[in-house]
Design a protein around this motif. Structure first.
Motif, PDB file in Angstrom:
ATOM      1  N   ALA A 195      33.077 -44.125 -68.344  1.00  0.00           N
ATOM      2  CA  ALA A 195      32.504 -42.792 -68.120  1.00  0.00           C
ATOM      3  C   ALA A 195      33.438 -41.951 -67.263  1.00  0.00           C
ATOM      4  CB  ALA A 195      31.133 -42.892 -67.459  1.00  0.00           C
ATOM      5  N   GLN A 196      33.374 -40.645 -67.487  1.00  0.00           N
ATOM      6  CA  GLN A 196      34.139 -39.699 -66.683  1.00  0.00           C
ATOM      7  C   GLN A 196      33.288 -38.447 -66.518  1.00  0.00           C
ATOM      8  OE1 GLN A 196      37.231 -40.491 -65.419  1.00  0.00           O
ATOM      9  NE2 GLN A 196      37.138 -38.632 -64.195  1.00  0.00           N
ATOM     10  N   SER A 197      33.171 -37.959 -65.281  1.00  0.00           N
ATOM     11  CA  SER A 197      32.358 -36.773 -65.022  1.00  0.00           C
ATOM     12  C   SER A 197      33.228 -35.637 -64.501  1.00  0.00           C
ATOM     13  CB  SER A 197      31.250 -37.084 -64.008  1.00  0.00           C
ATOM     14  OG  SER A 197      31.796 -37.343 -62.731  1.00  0.00           O
ATOM     15  N   TYR A 198      32.747 -34.408 -64.748  1.00  0.00           N
ATOM     16  CA  TYR A 198      33.481 -33.197 -64.363  1.00  0.00           C
ATOM     17  C   TYR A 198      32.485 -32.183 -63.804  1.00  0.00           C
ATOM     18  CZ  TYR A 198      36.762 -35.294 -67.696  1.00  0.00           C
ATOM     19  OH  TYR A 198      37.582 -36.166 -68.381  1.00  0.00           O
ATOM     20  N   PHE A 199      32.917 -31.474 -62.778  1.00  0.00           N
ATOM     21  CA  PHE A 199      32.101 -30.412 -62.180  1.00  0.00           C
ATOM     22  C   PHE A 199      32.942 -29.153 -62.051  1.00  0.00           C
ATOM     23  CE2 PHE A 199      30.900 -27.971 -58.376  1.00  0.00           C
ATOM     24  CZ  PHE A 199      29.601 -27.610 -58.728  1.00  0.00           C
ATOM     25  N   GLY A 200      32.316 -28.033 -62.342  1.00  0.00           N
ATOM     26  CA  GLY A 200      33.030 -26.761 -62.214  1.00  0.00           C
ATOM     27  C   GLY A 200      32.173 -25.601 -62.644  1.00  0.00           C
ATOM     28  N   GLU A 201      32.795 -24.643 -63.299  1.00  0.00           N
ATOM     29  CA  GLU A 201      32.114 -23.418 -63.726  1.00  0.00           C
ATOM     30  C   GLU A 201      32.347 -23.221 -65.213  1.00  0.00           C
ATOM     31  OE1 GLU A 201      33.172 -18.911 -62.801  1.00  0.00           O
ATOM     32  OE2 GLU A 201      32.307 -19.897 -61.032  1.00  0.00           O
ATOM     33  N   ASN A 202      31.278 -22.865 -65.926  1.00  0.00           N
ATOM     34  CA  ASN A 202      31.445 -22.660 -67.363  1.00  0.00           C
ATOM     35  C   ASN A 202      31.751 -21.199 -67.669  1.00  0.00           C
ATOM     36  OD1 ASN A 202      29.005 -21.301 -67.209  1.00  0.00           O
ATOM     37  ND2 ASN A 202      27.817 -22.900 -68.242  1.00  0.00           N
ATOM     38  N   SER A 203      31.812 -20.865 -68.952  1.00  0.00           N
ATOM     39  CA  SER A 203      32.205 -19.513 -69.348  1.00  0.00           C
ATOM     40  C   SER A 203      31.177 -18.462 -68.954  1.00  0.00           C
ATOM     41  CB  SER A 203      32.438 -19.466 -70.865  1.00  0.00           C
ATOM     42  OG  SER A 203      31.261 -19.856 -71.555  1.00  0.00           O
ATOM     43  N   SER A 204      29.953 -18.889 -68.630  1.00  0.00           N
ATOM     44  CA  SER A 204      28.903 -17.950 -68.192  1.00  0.00           C
ATOM     45  C   SER A 204      28.943 -17.708 -66.692  1.00  0.00           C
ATOM     46  CB  SER A 204      27.518 -18.486 -68.591  1.00  0.00           C
ATOM     47  OG  SER A 204      27.404 -18.609 -69.997  1.00  0.00           O
ATOM     48  N   GLY A 205      29.857 -18.375 -66.013  1.00  0.00           N
ATOM     49  CA  GLY A 205      30.002 -18.170 -64.570  1.00  0.00           C
ATOM     50  C   GLY A 205      29.008 -18.945 -63.725  1.00  0.00           C
ATOM     51  N   VAL A 206      28.366 -19.991 -64.299  1.00  0.00           N
ATOM     52  CA  VAL A 206      27.413 -20.796 -63.541  1.00  0.00           C
ATOM     53  C   VAL A 206      27.962 -22.209 -63.363  1.00  0.00           C
ATOM     54  CG1 VAL A 206      25.437 -19.459 -64.357  1.00  0.00           C
ATOM     55  CG2 VAL A 206      26.149 -21.503 -65.610  1.00  0.00           C
ATOM     56  N   SER A 207      27.372 -22.927 -62.418  1.00  0.00           N
ATOM     57  CA  SER A 207      27.800 -24.306 -62.151  1.00  0.00           C
ATOM     58  C   SER A 207      27.479 -25.196 -63.346  1.00  0.00           C
ATOM     59  CB  SER A 207      27.089 -24.845 -60.908  1.00  0.00           C
ATOM     60  OG  SER A 207      27.397 -24.060 -59.773  1.00  0.00           O
ATOM     61  N   GLN A 208      28.384 -26.137 -63.602  1.00  0.00           N
ATOM     62  CA  GLN A 208      28.193 -27.045 -64.727  1.00  0.00           C
ATOM     63  C   GLN A 208      28.709 -28.433 -64.374  1.00  0.00           C
ATOM     64  OE1 GLN A 208      28.603 -25.965 -69.078  1.00  0.00           O
ATOM     65  NE2 GLN A 208      30.538 -27.046 -68.805  1.00  0.00           N
ATOM     66  N   TYR A 209      27.960 -29.442 -64.836  1.00  0.00           N
ATOM     67  CA  TYR A 209      28.331 -30.844 -64.617  1.00  0.00           C
ATOM     68  C   TYR A 209      28.278 -31.537 -65.966  1.00  0.00           C
ATOM     69  CZ  TYR A 209      28.321 -35.494 -62.427  1.00  0.00           C
ATOM     70  OH  TYR A 209      28.634 -36.775 -62.034  1.00  0.00           O
ATOM     71  N   LEU A 210      29.354 -32.212 -66.341  1.00  0.00           N
ATOM     72  CA  LEU A 210      29.449 -32.842 -67.656  1.00  0.00           C
ATOM     73  C   LEU A 210      29.939 -34.274 -67.503  1.00  0.00           C
ATOM     74  CD1 LEU A 210      30.908 -31.238 -70.869  1.00  0.00           C
ATOM     75  CD2 LEU A 210      31.681 -33.499 -70.167  1.00  0.00           C
ATOM     76  N   VAL A 211      29.265 -35.198 -68.199  1.00  0.00           N
ATOM     77  CA  VAL A 211      29.664 -36.604 -68.194  1.00  0.00           C
ATOM     78  C   VAL A 211      29.881 -37.059 -69.631  1.00  0.00           C
ATOM     79  CG1 VAL A 211      29.101 -38.950 -67.477  1.00  0.00           C
ATOM     80  CG2 VAL A 211      28.215 -37.019 -66.176  1.00  0.00           C
ATOM     81  N   VAL A 212      31.025 -37.656 -69.889  1.00  0.00           N
ATOM     82  CA  VAL A 212      31.283 -38.325 -71.160  1.00  0.00           C
ATOM     83  C   VAL A 212      31.208 -39.819 -70.880  1.00  0.00           C
ATOM     84  CG1 VAL A 212      32.885 -38.701 -73.062  1.00  0.00           C
ATOM     85  CG2 VAL A 212      32.784 -36.459 -71.944  1.00  0.00           C
TER      86      VAL A 212
END
Length: 262
Positions: A195-212
């Motif tokens: 697994a690998q997770s990522y945190f940042g900002e998406n194209s809408s300018g809001v916080s986003q957290y994604l895990v593959v």
């Protein structure tokens, strides 16, 4: 003490039996004291027995009751058509206790075994995508958006399920930057085979957290993002996202592990 009279043959007058004066006082006091100590000893003995019983119940020498731990179980021998519809059936995401779904936005599911004419020896790749609004368990009172997708190699005639899944996992990691306008941090969750997770900002300018993540021959992606119209204007600390993803991801790992046949 009651005194009794007897005739003293030598002196010719009654002789009193018993104790008198200071002797009687000492005797009465002594008997009372001994009786008091006797009662006190009984009380102390009972209390000691109770304390000993309680102590033995919590002593380190006595094995503690085992803590209930949810078991992952064993993989099934086979998977019925439609048996891996993670987004919408009996084992679906909305019914999991680690996530509270407010609204279902969309559900897409694909299983070639449900198609007419499917041959059992053919490759079977099950996939699904779904989107929800959810009420998080951690941190904020605002709603989040939750997107989930997966691909699972249920059967491969060449018996390369795990190898195929590893390739899908690597391709999924390559597309992650496309989901962010800015990635602020990365980490490696420990609840899946990989697994690998990522945190940042998406194209809408809001916080986003994604895990593959990958569990056996299933590859799945968990994505949480803030609501731009919420009270926090879509800003969510990465720690809140991470705790929610860990709770849900661990349960999904167990589901995929047990449902995908050997």
């Amino acid at each position: 003490m009651v005194e009794t009279e007897e005739t003293d043959s030598k002196r010719g007058k009654p002789a009193k039996k018993g104790l008198h004066g200071w002797r009687a006082t000492l005797t009465v006091f002594g008997c009372g004291t001994l009786a008091a100590f006797g009662v006190f000893g009984v009380v102390v003995g009972v209390l000691s027995l109770l304390v000993s019983s309680v102590s033995s119940g919590i002593s380190g020498d006595t094995p503690e009751a085992p803590v209930a731990v949810e078991q992952r179980g064993n993989p099934r021998a086979e998977l019925d058509p439609g048996g891996l519809e993670v987004c919408g059936d009996y084992m679906a995401l909305p019914s999991m206790r680690d996530i509270h779904v407010e609204e279902t936005i969309s559900i897409v599911h694909s299983d070639p075994a449900e198609d007419a004419g499917f041959e059992q020896d053919s490759q079977r790749l099950v996939s699904g995508e779904c989107s929800f609004t959810v009420r998080p368990q951690f941190g904020t009172t605002a709603l989040w958006y939750f997107d989930f997708d997966f691909e699972a190699v249920v059967h491969d005639p060449n018996e390369n399920k795990d190898q195929l899944a590893s390739g899908i996992f690597e391709k999924a990691l390559e597309t992650v930057p496309e989901e962010f306008s800015q990635i602020e941090s990365q980490s490696t969750p420990n609840w899946a085979d990989a697994a690998q997770s990522y945190f940042g900002e998406n194209s809408s300018g809001v916080s986003q957290y994604l895990v593959v993540a990958r569990t056996r021959s299933a590859v799945y992606t968990i994505t949480f993002s803030g609501d731009p119209e919420g009270i926090e204007s879509g800003r969510v600390p990465d720690f809140d996202f991470e705790r929610q993803a860990d709770a849900l991801g661990s349960r999904l790992h167990d589901r995929f592990f047990s449902l995908i046949p050997e």
